[in-house]
Design a protein around this motif. Sequence first.
Motif, short mmCIF file in Angstrom:
data_model
loop_
_atom_site.label_atom_id
_atom_site.label_comp_id
_atom_site.label_asym_id
_atom_site.label_seq_id
_atom_site.Cartn_x
_atom_site.Cartn_y
_atom_site.Cartn_z
N UNK A 13 45.46 40.37 29.26
CA UNK A 13 44.23 40.69 29.99
C UNK A 13 43.66 39.45 30.67
N UNK A 14 43.73 38.31 30.00
CA UNK A 14 43.21 37.06 30.58
C UNK A 14 44.09 36.60 31.75
N UNK A 15 45.38 36.61 31.52
CA UNK A 15 46.29 36.09 32.55
C UNK A 15 46.23 36.92 33.83
N UNK A 38 39.28 42.83 36.77
CA UNK A 38 39.14 43.05 38.21
C UNK A 38 40.47 43.35 38.92
N UNK A 39 41.56 43.35 38.16
CA UNK A 39 42.87 43.61 38.75
C UNK A 39 43.29 45.04 38.46
#
Length: 514
Positions: free
Chosen positions: A47-49, A54-55
């Motif tokens: 989720x962070x990467x 927003x993706x």
Amino acid sequence: MLKNLRSKIDQITQQQEDKENVHSDELIRLKQCNIFRELDKNSEAIAKIYKLHKNRDISIRNLTIGGSEVNACIVFLIPIVNAEIIERSIIEPLLTNLDRNKEIEMLIVNQSIKKISTYKEVLLEVNKGNTVLFIDNCSIAFSMETAQVKARNIEKAETEVILKGPKEAFTENVADNISLIRKKFRTESLINESITVSKKNNDEVYILYLEDVVNEELLENVKKSLQSFEVDVIQNIGILEQYIEDREKSIFPTTLYTEKPDRAASFIQDGYIVLLMHSSPACLVLPATFWAFFHTPDEHYLRFLFGNFTRALRGMAIFIALFTSAIYISITNYHAQMIPPDLLLAISSTRERVPFPAFIEILIMEIAFELIREAGLRVPNPIGPTIGIVGALILGQAAVEANVISPLVIIVVALSGLSSFAVSDISFNFAIRIIRFIFIIAAGILGIYGMVVIFVMGLSYMVSIRSFGVPYLAPMTPRYKASQDTVFRKILQNERWRPGFLRPKDLEKKGDTT
């Protein structure tokens, strides 16, 4: 007051930059880590990467493996995967499983399952369109092939038009392109390797060759060249071509660009190496000599006499394209005694009211012809031919009637320009067009003597060029044991040898039944 406000703005900006730098450093460290055993940590890392908040392209789907009741999740990029394959071969077998002792490789119905252990591998697989499966309390993830990139159907070649032979051309889908080449080889010696050539985008280049024919030294030379780049992105074979050239500023191309699978396959049979990339409707053939650009794809599909007739016409067309305008300038300006008196009087009468010297006339019309050609290429297809007709007929006729250009110059430039269309290869065509202007300038300065000087310098330069160690004019000079397929080709039964300048493992073209 203004100073205090500015200092506060600077402090806020600096704090934001510090946060971004810390976040960036954290992501870099995360990408270099091994996969965590805890499923929650893996989901959080993905989720962070991929900036899940927003993706909209990334999908993380949680599920429970049937039988063992172990939590898991799959990760994939929505636009480039086949949802039906994911549902049928991954999700459904995992959910409906009843055997708690069954291994994952036995559960999933997919053509390719690979174990991965680092986030670097995870990101590479997901970005390629594959689906990655994370399992709770497991430090190994599984990658399944699910990519489905939209591409054109296989169509006819646009730039390499042929009269006889296969009409199919490469598309932007590299898997289709490899299959188009592979189906022409019923042998296990055709090898397909891949090398990553960019640091950030992980763009792959596929190297195709015959293992029992290709020269190992040449192959290693090509691989070293591909591994020497220090760039973030190389997304197209046209960009790659500029990186691997031996002489980047050379006017003569040293790599062959073709969009025809049958042509690529014929080069592979002779010991050449072919490069393919994603999103590229063509391939590169290495190394490339002058004669590869002189030949066209369909000459070996034509009968012996017909194929050599077209080569003779092409050789004549190249001569006309290069020298006609320059010879006209040389004769009219410096060597009028070479022209019969009647022809000299005819030329003089057409130029009687023209205010420009022959050199300026030719230069104006050659530039105008190139502008018309470029405009015809760039405008929409329905009006492209109209631009050519308007430019050639109306502007040419108007220039003659206005006594700006003589009628003979129109004929000379039109003949020179039309002859250049006989060269089908894009790169070689550009070389011919540019060299034509060099000869025109030389003829305008020194006449025939200037043309001879440029011609000798050009030949000397071509002799010095090498493409991955192969002389540019081989096998004409230096001579090698080969089929001598240069200006004219031999009868197919007499073409017994592969190009000797490639130093292939198997020089003779013969059947091998072992």
